[in-house]
Design a protein around this motif. Structure first.
Motif, mmCIF file in Angstrom:
data_model
loop_
_atom_site.group_PDB
_atom_site.id
_atom_site.type_symbol
_atom_site.label_atom_id
_atom_site.label_comp_id
_atom_site.label_asym_id
_atom_site.label_seq_id
_atom_site.Cartn_x
_atom_site.Cartn_y
_atom_site.Cartn_z
ATOM 1 N N ASP A 205 -9.783 10.089 13.822
ATOM 2 C CA ASP A 205 -9.919 8.977 12.601
ATOM 3 C C ASP A 205 -10.743 9.397 11.499
ATOM 4 O O ASP A 205 -12.084 9.279 11.634
ATOM 5 C CB ASP A 205 -10.095 7.500 13.058
ATOM 6 N N SER A 206 -10.066 10.448 10.653
ATOM 7 C CA SER A 206 -11.350 11.223 9.940
ATOM 8 C C SER A 206 -12.398 10.348 9.092
ATOM 9 O O SER A 206 -13.563 10.482 8.642
ATOM 10 C CB SER A 206 -10.551 12.233 8.899
ATOM 11 N N ALA A 207 -11.972 9.093 8.544
ATOM 12 C CA ALA A 207 -12.763 8.283 7.546
ATOM 13 C C ALA A 207 -13.429 7.662 8.474
ATOM 14 O O ALA A 207 -14.733 7.544 7.837
ATOM 15 C CB ALA A 207 -11.690 7.067 6.817
ATOM 16 N N VAL B 171 1.001 -1.358 -0.175
ATOM 17 C CA VAL B 171 -0.073 -0.061 -0.084
ATOM 18 C C VAL B 171 0.860 1.248 0.039
ATOM 19 O O VAL B 171 1.772 1.304 0.839
ATOM 20 C CB VAL B 171 -0.897 0.066 1.257
ATOM 21 N N ARG B 172 0.841 2.150 -1.114
ATOM 22 C CA ARG B 172 1.485 3.379 -1.015
ATOM 23 C C ARG B 172 0.913 4.425 -0.183
ATOM 24 O O ARG B 172 -0.221 4.744 0.204
ATOM 25 C CB ARG B 172 1.267 4.038 -2.354
ATOM 26 N N ARG B 173 1.651 4.851 0.885
ATOM 27 C CA ARG B 173 1.645 5.664 2.178
ATOM 28 C C ARG B 173 2.051 6.750 2.060
ATOM 29 O O ARG B 173 3.293 6.929 1.742
ATOM 30 C CB ARG B 173 1.447 4.766 3.433
ATOM 31 N N ARG B 174 1.591 7.855 2.933
ATOM 32 C CA ARG B 174 2.536 8.996 3.216
ATOM 33 C C ARG B 174 1.970 9.638 4.651
ATOM 34 O O ARG B 174 1.211 9.095 5.069
ATOM 35 C CB ARG B 174 2.192 10.180 1.983
ATOM 36 N N MET B 175 3.154 10.604 5.111
ATOM 37 C CA MET B 175 2.709 11.266 6.392
ATOM 38 C C MET B 175 1.682 12.459 6.310
ATOM 39 O O MET B 175 1.430 12.825 5.055
ATOM 40 C CB MET B 175 3.937 11.823 6.835
ATOM 41 N N VAL C 225 -7.060 3.539 2.181
ATOM 42 C CA VAL C 225 -7.073 2.130 2.484
ATOM 43 C C VAL C 225 -7.552 2.022 4.031
ATOM 44 O O VAL C 225 -6.769 2.387 4.695
ATOM 45 C CB VAL C 225 -5.929 1.087 2.254
ATOM 46 N N PRO C 226 -8.746 1.197 4.289
ATOM 47 C CA PRO C 226 -9.161 1.005 5.666
ATOM 48 C C PRO C 226 -7.859 0.332 6.419
ATOM 49 O O PRO C 226 -7.294 -0.565 6.081
ATOM 50 C CB PRO C 226 -10.226 -0.026 5.633
#
Length: 290
Positions: free
Chosen positions: A167-169, A101-105, A126-127
């Motif tokens: 946890d915005s989502a 999974v491609r992630r960022r800060m 992604v959850p």
């Protein structure tokens, strides 16, 4: 103290994803995350923001480094870095680099004890792919929470014994007890669930109330320490993203917003806004390296 019921736009810039706003040494600074820019308020309220630093990767949030004028600790790209006034970058760690999974800060802040905290997220949300990290005084980076989708905030009480993290989502803000000596987190409680929109950037004021930008709802909420909703300010942009309290007396509320993801952005989407409020904010904490 006269309060404003509406937020007014500042400066000429329209940011893709304005966030990480705070007042440092009397000056407002903020990030345009996806553009990798650290920005500062101009002297002229009708002027353009000044670029302090620009990275070739996303820049989520910064905190000043104590005793080092012009130096910042930053949640950027896939990790945490120290930024110098000459543009130099020293990476402390890249804990979310690689993987399927491609992630960022994303968002971050310093606590009153001088540690730095920052969240990470997947680019496509992604959850459970997000996490929260703590940077200690020796520069070591620790993963302290997992299973978050889009962490935002974080924000601390004045004594550093409680952490608010959105946890915005999931539309939830949780409150975690914090051991101020070690930085260890206790078991969380749900502070508030936002019914419309998503909780995003947050700040605590001198009364212990929590201000929160509500993405997708065009609003900023103020919650009392017991979690009750105290007031709602309408924002003339659909995606408010970050908040801080500053100005000469700490009673200016500043709100960032975003244009990213909007099919037809309005003229004020991506702007920074301000209004006067009755309760001042807390002084911004600095990262204190050993």
């Amino acid at each position: 103290m006269t309060e404003q019921s509406t937020l007014e736009p500042l400066w000429t810039d329209r940011l893709e994803l304005g966030e990480g706003i705070r007042q440092v040494a009397g000056r407002i600074v903020l990030t345009d995350i996806l553009a990798g820019r650290l920005l500062a308020a101009p002297g002229d309220p009708s002027g353009a923001l000044e670029v302090l630093a620009e990275l070739p990767e996303p820049l989520g949030a910064v905190a000043p480094v104590a005793g080092r004028d012009g130096h910042w600790i930053a949640a950027a790209g896939t990790g945490v870095a120290l930024l110098g006034p000459d543009g130099g970058t020293e990476w402390l760690a890249r804990p979310v680099e690689g993987g399927e999974v491609r992630r960022r800060m994303n968002d971050g802040t310093a606590d009153p004890q001088g540690r730095f905290w920052a969240g990470s997220m997947a680019y496509d949300a992604v959850p459970n792919a997000g996490a929260l990290f703590r940077v200690d005084h020796d520069g070591s980076v620790h993963r302290v929470l997992e299973g978050i989708t889009v962490p935002n905030g974080p924000a601390f009480t004045a004594d550093g014994t409680a952490l608010y993290l959105a946890d915005s989502a999931r539309g939830v803000i949780r409150r975690y007890p914090v051991d101020p000596e070690s930085g260890e987190l206790g078991a969380p409680e749900v502070f508030v669930t936002v019914g419309e929109g998503s909780p995003d950037g947050m700040a605590v004021d001198a009364d212990g109330a929590l201000w929160c930008a509500v993405w997708g709802a065009g609003a900023v909420h103020r919650y009392l320490p017991d979690g009750s909703l105290d007031r709602v300010l309408a924002v003339p942009a659909s995606q408010p993203a970050g908040v801080c309290l500053g100005g000469d007396d700490g009673r200016c509320l500043y709100v960032t917003s975003a244009r990213t993801g909007l099919a037809s952005p309005g003229p004020l989407d991506g702007a920074v806004f301000t209004a006067r409020v009755g309760t001042p904010g807390l002084a911004v904490a600095a990262y204190q390296p050993r």
